[in-house]
Write an enzyme that holds these catalytic residues in place. Structure first.
Site, PDB file in Angstrom:
ATOM      1  N   GLY A   1       0.506  -6.987   0.524  1.00 25.66           N
ATOM      2  CA  GLY A   1      -0.599  -7.568   1.283  1.00 25.66           C
ATOM      3  C   GLY A   1      -1.927  -7.547   0.549  1.00 25.66           C
ATOM      4  O   GLY A   1      -2.826  -8.334   0.852  1.00 25.66           O
TER       5      GLY A   1
ATOM      6  N   GLU B   1     -13.903  -8.808  13.833  1.00 22.18           N
ATOM      7  CA  GLU B   1     -14.346  -9.106  12.477  1.00 22.18           C
ATOM      8  C   GLU B   1     -14.970 -10.503  12.461  1.00 22.18           C
ATOM      9  O   GLU B   1     -14.424 -11.436  13.038  1.00 22.18           O
ATOM     10  CB  GLU B   1     -13.101  -9.022  11.590  1.00 22.18           C
TER      11      GLU B   1
ATOM     12  N   GLY C   1       3.077   0.630   6.715  1.00 23.52           N
ATOM     13  CA  GLY C   1       2.442   0.387   8.007  1.00 23.52           C
ATOM     14  C   GLY C   1       3.370   0.559   9.197  1.00 23.52           C
ATOM     15  O   GLY C   1       2.896   0.601  10.345  1.00 23.52           O
TER      16      GLY C   1
ATOM     17  N   ASN D   1      -9.005  -2.965  10.756  1.00 24.77           N
ATOM     18  CA  ASN D   1      -8.097  -3.486   9.735  1.00 24.77           C
ATOM     19  C   ASN D   1      -7.353  -2.294   9.113  1.00 24.77           C
ATOM     20  O   ASN D   1      -7.961  -1.271   8.810  1.00 24.77           O
ATOM     21  CB  ASN D   1      -8.893  -4.245   8.683  1.00 24.77           C
TER      22      ASN D   1
ATOM     23  N   VAL E   1      15.796  -6.190  -1.411  1.00 25.91           N
ATOM     24  CA  VAL E   1      16.756  -5.204  -0.906  1.00 25.91           C
ATOM     25  C   VAL E   1      17.375  -5.743   0.381  1.00 25.91           C
ATOM     26  O   VAL E   1      16.668  -6.197   1.290  1.00 25.91           O
ATOM     27  CB  VAL E   1      16.064  -3.844  -0.672  1.00 25.91           C
TER      28      VAL E   1
ATOM     29  N   PHE F   1      -5.340  -1.319   6.216  1.00 28.00           N
ATOM     30  CA  PHE F   1      -4.757  -0.815   4.975  1.00 28.00           C
ATOM     31  C   PHE F   1      -5.315   0.518   4.492  1.00 28.00           C
ATOM     32  O   PHE F   1      -4.611   1.272   3.806  1.00 28.00           O
ATOM     33  CB  PHE F   1      -4.732  -1.880   3.867  1.00 28.00           C
TER      34      PHE F   1
ATOM     35  N   GLU G   1      10.734  -5.067  -5.775  1.00 30.26           N
ATOM     36  CA  GLU G   1       9.816  -5.953  -5.052  1.00 30.26           C
ATOM     37  C   GLU G   1      10.436  -7.358  -5.002  1.00 30.26           C
ATOM     38  O   GLU G   1      10.822  -7.907  -6.027  1.00 30.26           O
ATOM     39  CB  GLU G   1       8.445  -5.990  -5.763  1.00 30.26           C
TER      40      GLU G   1
ATOM     41  N   GLY H   1      -8.086  -9.947   3.231  1.00 29.32           N
ATOM     42  CA  GLY H   1      -9.531 -10.129   3.150  1.00 29.32           C
ATOM     43  C   GLY H   1     -10.257  -8.933   2.579  1.00 29.32           C
ATOM     44  O   GLY H   1     -11.492  -8.920   2.532  1.00 29.32           O
TER      45      GLY H   1
ATOM     46  N   TYR I   1       0.820  -1.233   0.000  1.00 31.88           N
ATOM     47  CA  TYR I   1       0.000   0.000   0.000  1.00 31.88           C
ATOM     48  C   TYR I   1       0.845   1.270   0.000  1.00 31.88           C
ATOM     49  O   TYR I   1       0.689   2.143  -0.855  1.00 31.88           O
ATOM     50  CB  TYR I   1      -0.969  -0.010   1.186  1.00 31.88           C
ATOM     51  N   GLY I   2       1.746   1.381   0.994  1.00 32.89           N
ATOM     52  CA  GLY I   2       2.533   2.603   1.099  1.00 32.89           C
ATOM     53  C   GLY I   2       3.417   2.809  -0.112  1.00 32.89           C
ATOM     54  O   GLY I   2       3.569   3.931  -0.622  1.00 32.89           O
TER      55      GLY I   2
ATOM     56  N   HIS J   1      -1.875  -8.148  11.089  1.00 31.55           N
ATOM     57  CA  HIS J   1      -1.802  -6.685  11.095  1.00 31.55           C
ATOM     58  C   HIS J   1      -0.552  -6.166  11.800  1.00 31.55           C
ATOM     59  O   HIS J   1      -0.660  -5.440  12.795  1.00 31.55           O
ATOM     60  CB  HIS J   1      -3.033  -6.092  11.806  1.00 31.55           C
TER      61      HIS J   1
HETATM   62  P1  FAE Z   1       2.820  -4.656   2.562  1.00 29.92           P
HETATM   63  O1  FAE Z   1       1.493  -4.639   1.918  1.00 29.92           O
HETATM   64  O2  FAE Z   1       3.179  -5.780   3.476  1.00 29.92           O
HETATM   65  O3  FAE Z   1       3.908  -4.583   1.384  1.00 29.92           O
HETATM   66  C1  FAE Z   1       5.277  -4.707   1.602  1.00 29.92           C
HETATM   67  C2  FAE Z   1       5.890  -5.204   0.303  1.00 29.92           C
HETATM   68  O4  FAE Z   1       7.310  -5.078   0.390  1.00 29.92           O
HETATM   69  C3  FAE Z   1       5.612  -6.682   0.018  1.00 29.92           C
HETATM   70  O5  FAE Z   1       5.210  -6.826  -1.319  1.00 29.92           O
HETATM   71  C4  FAE Z   1       6.959  -7.365   0.274  1.00 29.92           C
HETATM   72  O6  FAE Z   1       7.175  -8.518  -0.540  1.00 29.92           O
HETATM   73  C5  FAE Z   1       7.935  -6.257  -0.078  1.00 29.92           C
HETATM   74  N1  FAE Z   1       9.218  -6.342   0.618  1.00 29.92           N
HETATM   75  C6  FAE Z   1       9.435  -6.555   1.928  1.00 29.92           C
HETATM   76  N2  FAE Z   1      10.770  -6.527   2.211  1.00 29.92           N
HETATM   77  C7  FAE Z   1      11.383  -6.269   1.015  1.00 29.92           C
HETATM   78  C8  FAE Z   1      12.747  -6.137   0.647  1.00 29.92           C
HETATM   79  N3  FAE Z   1      13.739  -6.226   1.551  1.00 29.92           N
HETATM   80  N4  FAE Z   1      13.042  -5.921  -0.660  1.00 29.92           N
HETATM   81  C9  FAE Z   1      12.047  -5.827  -1.586  1.00 29.92           C
HETATM   82  N5  FAE Z   1      10.737  -5.957  -1.283  1.00 29.92           N
HETATM   83  C10 FAE Z   1      10.410  -6.163   0.010  1.00 29.92           C
HETATM   84  O7  FAE Z   1       3.109  -3.320   3.365  1.00 29.92           O
HETATM   85  N6  FAE Z   1      -5.772  -5.337   6.226  1.00 29.92           N
HETATM   86  C11 FAE Z   1      -6.953  -4.715   6.032  1.00 29.92           C
HETATM   87  O8  FAE Z   1      -7.037  -3.486   6.143  1.00 29.92           O
HETATM   88  N7  FAE Z   1      -8.081  -5.452   5.729  1.00 29.92           N
HETATM   89  C12 FAE Z   1      -8.056  -6.811   5.636  1.00 29.92           C
HETATM   90  O9  FAE Z   1      -9.089  -7.432   5.342  1.00 29.92           O
HETATM   91  C13 FAE Z   1      -6.825  -7.479   5.846  1.00 29.92           C
HETATM   92  N8  FAE Z   1      -6.742  -8.828   5.797  1.00 29.92           N
HETATM   93  C14 FAE Z   1      -5.507  -9.426   5.847  1.00 29.92           C
HETATM   94  C15 FAE Z   1      -5.411 -10.797   5.628  1.00 29.92           C
HETATM   95  C16 FAE Z   1      -4.153 -11.402   5.550  1.00 29.92           C
HETATM   96  C17 FAE Z   1      -4.045 -12.874   5.304  1.00 29.92           C
HETATM   97  C18 FAE Z   1      -2.972 -10.615   5.705  1.00 29.92           C
HETATM   98  C19 FAE Z   1      -1.601 -11.227   5.605  1.00 29.92           C
HETATM   99  C20 FAE Z   1      -3.074  -9.260   5.950  1.00 29.92           C
HETATM  100  C21 FAE Z   1      -4.329  -8.656   6.012  1.00 29.92           C
HETATM  101  N9  FAE Z   1      -4.458  -7.286   6.209  1.00 29.92           N
HETATM  102  C22 FAE Z   1      -5.673  -6.683   6.095  1.00 29.92           C
HETATM  103  C23 FAE Z   1      -3.285  -6.444   6.499  1.00 29.92           C
HETATM  104  C24 FAE Z   1      -2.832  -5.619   5.284  1.00 29.92           C
HETATM  105  O10 FAE Z   1      -2.712  -6.431   4.144  1.00 29.92           O
HETATM  106  C25 FAE Z   1      -1.491  -4.963   5.646  1.00 29.92           C
HETATM  107  O11 FAE Z   1      -1.708  -4.111   6.758  1.00 29.92           O
HETATM  108  C26 FAE Z   1      -0.920  -4.157   4.497  1.00 29.92           C
HETATM  109  O12 FAE Z   1      -0.683  -4.965   3.371  1.00 29.92           O
HETATM  110  C27 FAE Z   1       0.372  -3.474   4.910  1.00 29.92           C
HETATM  111  O13 FAE Z   1       0.734  -2.563   3.901  1.00 29.92           O
HETATM  112  P2  FAE Z   1       2.221  -2.043   3.794  1.00 29.92           P
HETATM  113  O14 FAE Z   1       2.268  -1.022   2.727  1.00 29.92           O
HETATM  114  O15 FAE Z   1       2.715  -1.681   5.142  1.00 29.92           O
END
Ligand code: FAE
Length: 528
Positions: free
Chosen positions: A135, A381, A495, A505, A270, A507, A60, A140, A40-41, A467
């Protein structure tokens, strides 16, 4: 999704960084802006940089999920997982470990850069999405805006009216948030499970609320009518949705690529960040193949570096950089203030007459909202458990107001970054979830399920979180706009800015904060 453009096409150059330290290579690929991650970010950063005309390279570690496997599908389903399911695992590790204590859910798989990761620390494991979209590929889809007063409590220096007037609406609109049609919800068998949980909550005097989602409910109704291929109604979610879900590759990232200024490199992890003496950043990345072998170590130079690797990835990179001395001026808040958003999962056993249905949509649309209860604030939830047969289980992901926080620390003995979360800290979330669900069980004369989370009689899944939040908290590790303290033109947009808890939740909050950061940074930091 738009085809990925090559770096060469966008004019990324190999340039000599004459001023780089001797230890750094003489030549690196360079781009004005590099974004680490594509969740997201990161996706917000990439789009807004691209729109501002700034050539941007996104790195990525996961793959691009756009190629069908042998079964003709991009993603596998929860009940038939294969190598696409999990990130270099030999066996799947689904959150629900068992049913009737039997390990019927998990499967042996061959190691592969699958879409869901479960990262293990000593007393907490973290589920994360891997791939272009982070994520958003596995979650969900619940798109919840936090209670305004709690947002203000967590972010005392942020202008709340600007957030709720400008950035939350912008985020919801870009993410494609929509809501289930209440009339359809009341009549369809696919949400019987949610209606049964709502009844149990109502019997307890508790309020339930509809929760928006980024899954297209128009598409879901077509699935139910048999006119569209099933995804949410076909058991797809944590290992990806083949249809219906507006994940980031279909929203922010597609738009970012559409600017013509953004390139995404996949399967590049990275591993290190340092700074050249001219103030530019040098990012080191391992390019891996689908066996996980490192086929090349690359270095990129950039003027602006945006970290969007998530609440494990970003603190890990920065703690390592601080403690190995490549970015020594990072402050002591880097790595601190991490929490689980109070996550605890649990199941209840309903009476025979309170069925949950063999047919269950994988997209949650309702929560029990007891956040206003000052004694024990919980938002729970109502989660599906689509097994394809009637099992009378009501499943919940409770988000509790757990004040516990932990820190990441660098371990010089093996170069790893460890998380100091303890079992006692999880017990705080369990205590709060138990207080709420003891009430629900008492009011309905029901009991907990003891068979869902492995051997023994574990009622509360307290050893994982969906989360993860914090680790580079806004206003502490960074200024009030995500600029990392101690370094100019280094930003956090993910996050890890959220101080361990947001009560819903996360995101939508992460996206809205990133929009706010990018608006400010592009106005103030990139002017000629
Ligand atoms: P995120 O989406 O985790 O993205 C980080 C990215 O950076 C990923 O693609 C990684 O592969 C990549 N990465 C990490 N380290 C490196 C590196 N060293 N080099 C290159 N790439 C890297 O970060 N949230 C909701 O609001 N509603 C929901 O219904 C919900 N359900 C969820 C269900 C599951 C099963 C899971 C796992 C999470 C859920 N979440 C939900 C949480 C939400 O997906 C999560 O808070 C966000 O995805 C976090 O966003 P960020 O941008 O922090």
């Amino acid at each position: 999704m738009a085809a990925l453009q090559t770096a060469a096409a966008l004019g990324f150059t190999r340039v000599g960084l004459q001023s780089a330290r001797a230890a750094e290579p003489a030549a690196v690929e360079s781009a004005p802006a590099v974004v680490v991650g594509s969740g997201y970010g990161a996706a917000v950063a990439a789009l807004r940089l691209g729109q501002a005309g700034i050539r941007t390279l996104v790195l990525e570690m996961g793959r691009l999920w756009n190629t069908p496997g042998q079964d003709g599908k991009v993603f596998c389903s929860v009940l038939s997982p294969d190598q696409r399911s999990m990130w270099f695992h030999t066996r799947t590790e689904a959150p629900l470990a068992s049913f009737l204590w039997l390990d019927v859910v998990n499967r042996d798989i061959s190691p592969y850069p699958g879409v869901l990761d479960r990262v293990h620390f000593d007393h907490m494991s973290v589920y994360l999405g891997r791939g272009v979209g982070g994520g958003s590929l596995v979650n969900g889809g619940m798109a919840v805006t936090p209670v305004q007063s709690y947002f203000a409590e967590q972010f005392p220096t942020v202008d709340v009216s600007e957030m709720y007037g400008t950035y939350f609406p912008r985020a919801r609109s870009m993410l494609g948030v929509n809501s289930v049609d209440p009339a359809w919800f009341e009549s369809t068998q696919w949400y019987q499970f949610a209606r049964t949980s709502r009844k149990a909550a109502a019997n307890t005097g508790l309020k339930t609320t509809f929760v928006p989602n980024v899954y297209d409910f128009g598409y879901m109704q077509q699935e139910a009518a048999g006119t569209a291929t099933r995804s949410a109604l076909g058991g797809e979610v944590i290992y990806g949705n083949n249809h219906g879900k507006k994940s980031l590759d279909k929203t922010y990232l597609a738009a970012a690529l559409g600017t013509g200024n953004v390139t995404i490199h996949t399967l590049e992890k990275v591993t290190g960040i340092s700074r050249a003496s001219d103030g530019s950043y040098v990012v080191t990345a391992d390019r891996i193949d689908t066996t996980g072998a490192v086929v090349e170590t690359k270095q990129y130079g950039c003027t602006y570096l945006f970290l969007g690797a998530g609440s494990v990835g970003t603190p890990e990179l920065l703690v390592r950089a601080r403690d190995t001395g490549t970015l020594p001026d990072l402050n002591a808040y880097v790595g601190a203030g991490w929490g689980t958003n109070g996550n605890t999962m649990l199941g209840r056993a309903n009476h025979m007459w309170d069925t949950v249905g063999a047919d269950q949509s994988t997209m949650p649309v309702m929560g029990i909202d007891d956040w206003a209860n000052a004694d024990n604030p919980v938002f729970a939830e109502i989660a599906p458990l689509p097994m394809g047969f009637e099992h009378w289980v009501s499943l919940y992901l409770a988000i509790t107001k757990n004040p516990e926080r932990a820190s990441f620390t660098y371990d010089p003995s093996d170069g790893s970054v460890k998380l100091g979360w303890t079992a006692a800290q999880s017990a705080v979330s369990v205590g709060m979830a138990k207080k709420l669900f003891d009430r629900i069980n008492a009011a309905n004369a029901t009991i907990y399920r003891y068979d869902l989370f492995g051997s023994g009689s574990k009622v509360f899944a307290d050893d994982f979180t969906y989360h993860p939040l914090g680790g580079c908290v806004l206003g502490r590790a960074t200024d009030d706009y995500g600029r990392v303290k101690g370094y100019s033109r280094l930003y956090v947009t993910d996050g890890s800015l959220v101080p361990g808890s947001i009560g819903v939740n996360p995101f939508v909050t992460i996206t809205a904060l990133a929009e706010r950061t990018m608006a400010r940074v592009l106005a103030e930091d990139t002017a000629p």
